[in-house]
Scaffold this motif. Structure first.
Motif, PDB file in Angstrom:
ATOM      1  N   UNK A 136      52.210  40.823  47.532  1.00 60.23           N
ATOM      2  CA  UNK A 136      50.982  41.021  48.302  1.00 60.23           C
ATOM      3  C   UNK A 136      49.874  40.107  47.779  1.00 60.23           C
ATOM      4  N   UNK A 137      49.175  39.469  48.699  1.00 61.39           N
ATOM      5  CA  UNK A 137      48.031  38.640  48.308  1.00 61.39           C
ATOM      6  C   UNK A 137      46.998  39.470  47.568  1.00 61.39           C
ATOM      7  N   UNK A 138      46.272  38.829  46.674  1.00 62.86           N
ATOM      8  CA  UNK A 138      45.241  39.567  45.937  1.00 62.86           C
ATOM      9  C   UNK A 138      44.135  40.024  46.881  1.00 62.86           C
TER      10      UNK A 138
ATOM     11  N   UNK B  34      40.001  42.175  47.217  1.00 67.13           N
ATOM     12  CA  UNK B  34      38.697  42.333  46.577  1.00 67.13           C
ATOM     13  C   UNK B  34      38.708  43.376  45.467  1.00 67.13           C
ATOM     14  N   UNK B  35      39.712  44.241  45.478  1.00 63.62           N
ATOM     15  CA  UNK B  35      39.795  45.279  44.452  1.00 63.62           C
ATOM     16  C   UNK B  35      40.093  44.702  43.072  1.00 63.62           C
ATOM     17  N   UNK B  36      40.650  43.487  43.027  1.00 67.67           N
ATOM     18  CA  UNK B  36      41.003  42.858  41.763  1.00 67.67           C
ATOM     19  C   UNK B  36      39.847  42.004  41.244  1.00 67.67           C
ATOM     20  N   UNK B  37      39.940  41.635  39.994  1.00 66.54           N
ATOM     21  CA  UNK B  37      38.907  40.797  39.381  1.00 66.54           C
ATOM     22  C   UNK B  37      39.237  39.320  39.540  1.00 66.54           C
ATOM     23  N   UNK B  38      38.188  38.517  39.718  1.00 62.99           N
ATOM     24  CA  UNK B  38      38.376  37.071  39.825  1.00 62.99           C
ATOM     25  C   UNK B  38      38.805  36.482  38.486  1.00 62.99           C
ATOM     26  N   UNK B  39      38.184  36.974  37.401  1.00 57.58           N
ATOM     27  CA  UNK B  39      38.597  36.615  36.050  1.00 57.58           C
ATOM     28  C   UNK B  39      38.788  37.911  35.273  1.00 57.58           C
TER      29      UNK B  39
ATOM     30  N   UNK C   4      47.308  35.084  38.104  1.00 64.18           N
ATOM     31  CA  UNK C   4      48.445  35.882  37.658  1.00 64.18           C
ATOM     32  C   UNK C   4      49.196  36.547  38.805  1.00 64.18           C
ATOM     33  N   UNK C   5      50.489  36.775  38.567  1.00 59.75           N
ATOM     34  CA  UNK C   5      51.216  37.753  39.367  1.00 59.75           C
ATOM     35  C   UNK C   5      51.026  39.094  38.666  1.00 59.75           C
ATOM     36  N   UNK C   6      50.645  40.105  39.428  1.00 61.81           N
ATOM     37  CA  UNK C   6      50.270  41.390  38.831  1.00 61.81           C
ATOM     38  C   UNK C   6      51.120  42.501  39.431  1.00 61.81           C
ATOM     39  N   UNK C   7      51.932  43.143  38.591  1.00 57.40           N
ATOM     40  CA  UNK C   7      52.719  44.273  39.069  1.00 57.40           C
ATOM     41  C   UNK C   7      51.798  45.466  39.253  1.00 57.40           C
ATOM     42  N   UNK C   8      51.893  46.111  40.401  1.00 57.44           N
ATOM     43  CA  UNK C   8      51.063  47.279  40.669  1.00 57.44           C
ATOM     44  C   UNK C   8      51.833  48.229  41.579  1.00 57.44           C
TER      45      UNK C   8
ATOM     46  N   UNK D  12      62.169  53.812  47.850  1.00 64.19           N
ATOM     47  CA  UNK D  12      61.245  53.619  46.738  1.00 64.19           C
ATOM     48  C   UNK D  12      60.459  52.343  47.014  1.00 64.19           C
ATOM     49  N   UNK D  13      59.392  52.124  46.235  1.00 62.22           N
ATOM     50  CA  UNK D  13      58.582  50.939  46.505  1.00 62.22           C
ATOM     51  C   UNK D  13      57.783  50.496  45.304  1.00 62.22           C
ATOM     52  N   UNK D  14      57.469  49.209  45.276  1.00 69.87           N
ATOM     53  CA  UNK D  14      56.604  48.644  44.259  1.00 69.87           C
ATOM     54  C   UNK D  14      55.956  47.397  44.842  1.00 69.87           C
ATOM     55  N   UNK D  15      54.962  46.860  44.129  1.00 63.41           N
ATOM     56  CA  UNK D  15      54.251  45.697  44.653  1.00 63.41           C
ATOM     57  C   UNK D  15      53.915  44.721  43.536  1.00 63.41           C
ATOM     58  N   UNK D  16      53.867  43.466  43.903  1.00 61.22           N
ATOM     59  CA  UNK D  16      53.399  42.412  43.003  1.00 61.22           C
ATOM     60  C   UNK D  16      52.256  41.693  43.703  1.00 61.22           C
ATOM     61  N   UNK D  17      51.064  41.763  43.138  1.00 57.98           N
ATOM     62  CA  UNK D  17      49.949  40.990  43.682  1.00 57.98           C
ATOM     63  C   UNK D  17      50.116  39.542  43.223  1.00 57.98           C
TER      64      UNK D  17
END
Length: 485
Positions: free
Chosen positions: A319-321, A323-328, A344-348, A368-373
């Motif tokens: 999934x694309x990043x 606004x909930x995530x931080x720029x840095x 980064x790729x971020x597992x969430x 089941x499900x998971x996501x990588x930003x």
């Protein structure tokens, strides 16, 4: 010989281009004056350019296995333009094919009149009065919803975007919000003209006045003072997701129903348009349009489940990043999301697998499900790893999904591509809930992996607007009617 061929290709193209240009004013007249949406095998022709009309005709070959050109549809369109029709969706491609099949038994005017008898009743409004729409929040989804709603304004008798409610940011708040609607780094410039009316604190988009209302709490707004009544409010902030929180909007004067652009909690109906529309009724006042990922995967899962059955599966999304995530790197209450989104790729986590069960109860407990930003600003990819009830092969599974995308009740939700070079940026602006990448499909016996691209911003916003149209009672009859088998 080569020069003659070059001239032949060019002259043929120029001839088709000229006819497509002649189609544009008729298409526009039918839409503005009669609320007629013209299509070619489901591809809308309203508010598009000449080249897009030609591309829509080119698409029809996927269904017909032969070329359909403007030479065949233009006479049909001219005949339609002579009639005084009630609102409808009219497919020029299907009419053209039917006209050819009847082999001259009827002239084109008589044929079109016969096929459109049910709506050849004179111009009538779709609703007794236009349906007011309010956006609560004017961020990424809010502004895309505004673009789509303005595009669909037509004669102004359908959905009218009346206001957007925000918190005031600065003294030049109105100017900045108009600028954000006018220009978008991902989706490009607004298709039209935007000005501002400082006296009314409003953005004027293609003649549509959108008031910018400042408020800190839903119940504190009196919409009736702006002439807004019985409005459908679209909450795209995601701040309130349960019935008590979302219900605060109903305490405001002028609001009749509320639609949340995020998964709803508790007993709020979660609707994926095209799949469980039966949950939409006038008795219910609060709805959720689920999430972008849920909208992308549910139509494909339903299609596969209906045909092959699903025993179990895992859904992984890239999934694309957001606004909930931080720029840095910075503090974030959630694990990992505080790390720099563009680096980064971020597992969430993702609630999409559980959300599927709310829409498709037959899959409860099976997924089941998971996501990588991932470091892209838009367009995401869902990977459906499924155990089926029966064995199949790549050709059969792909052929079935292709058919569902071309001619089925889910054709507006499922798109299909067999391009060997498609990448995420090619999906920007897709109006479909999801796009099946057929060349990535893997099948081994009763185990399959299906890849589904989706524009998690624009495609999802189109699904939201489809749902709003259903809530407002704006369901156009589709013609011609297919003969019963």
């Amino acid at each position: 010989m080569k020069i003659e061929k070059q001239e032949t290709y060019l002259k043929e193209w120029q001839g088709h281009e000229e006819i497509a240009e002649r189609m544009l004013p008729i298409i526009g007249h039918l839409y503005r004056d009669n609320n007629i949406v013209t299509t070619v095998y489901g591809r809308p022709l309203v508010n598009i350019a000449t080249i897009d009309i030609l591309k829509a005709h080119r698409f029809a070959r996927l269904i017909l296995d032969s070329e359909l050109t403007v030479l065949e549809t233009f006479p049909i369109l001219e005949a339609i333009g002579k009639l005084d029709l009630a609102p409808a969706r009219i497919d020029l491609g299907r009419l053209a094919v039917r006209f050819q099949a009847q082999k001259g038994k009827l002239g084109i005017d008589d044929f079109v009149r016969q096929e459109l008898t049910s709506v050849n009743t004179g111009r009538t409004p779709l609703l007794d009065e236009p349906q007011d729409i309010v956006l609560y929040g004017f961020g990424r989804i809010g502004r895309l919803l505004a673009r789509i709603l303005v595009e669909k304004a037509g004669s102004g008798e359908k959905l009218r975007l009346r206001a957007a409610v925000v918190r005031k940011g600065s003294d030049d708040d109105l100017v900045k919000r108009a600028s954000l609607l006018r220009r978008d780094s991902v989706h490009g410039p607004f298709n039209g003209i935007i000005t501002i009316d400082e006296e009314e604190n409003a953005i004027i988009a293609n003649g549509n006045m959108i008031r910018i209302i400042y408020a800190d709490a839903p119940e504190n707004v009196d919409y009736t003072q702006y002439g807004i009544r019985n409005a459908i409010l679209i909450d795209n902030t995601g701040k309130w997701r349960d019935r008590p929180g979302l219900g605060r909007h109903l305490q405001a004067k002028g609001i009749s129903q509320v639609l949340l652009t995020a998964p709803g909690k508790g007993d709020i109906p979660n609707v994926v348009f095209g799949v469980n529309n039966e949950l939409i009724s006038q008795d219910e006042k609060l709805f959720s349009a689920a999430s972008c990922t849920t909208n992308a995967i549910v139509p494909v899962l339903k299609a596969i489940s209906d045909r092959f059955g699903i025993v179990s599966g895992h859904v992984e999304t890239c999934h694309s990043y957001t606004n909930d995530q931080n720029l840095i790197d910075n503090y974030h209450k959630a694990d990992r999301r505080g790390r720099a989104a563009a680096l980064n790729m971020v597992i969430t986590e993702t609630g999409a697998a559980k959300a599927v069960a709310k829409v498709l109860p037959e899959l409860t407990g099976k997924l089941t499900g998971n996501a990588i930003r991932v470091p892209t600003p838009n367009v995401s990819l869902a990977i459906l790893n499924l155990q089926l009830s029966e064995k199949t092969d790549v050709q059969a599974l792909n052929g079935y999904l292709r058919g569902m995308s071309l001619d089925s009740p889910l054709q507006n939700q499922i798109d299909y591509t067999n391009s060997p070079d498609i990448v995420s940026s090619d999906i920007v602006g897709s109006r479909y809930a999801g796009v099946v990448d057929s060349l990535a499909t893997i099948v081994q016996g009763n185990h399959c992996v299906v890849y589904v691209w989706y524009d998690n911003e624009f495609g999802y916003s189109c699904q939201v607007v489809r749902m709003v149209q259903k809530m407002a009672g704006l369901e156009l009859p589709t013609l011609p009617v297919e003969p019963k088998a």
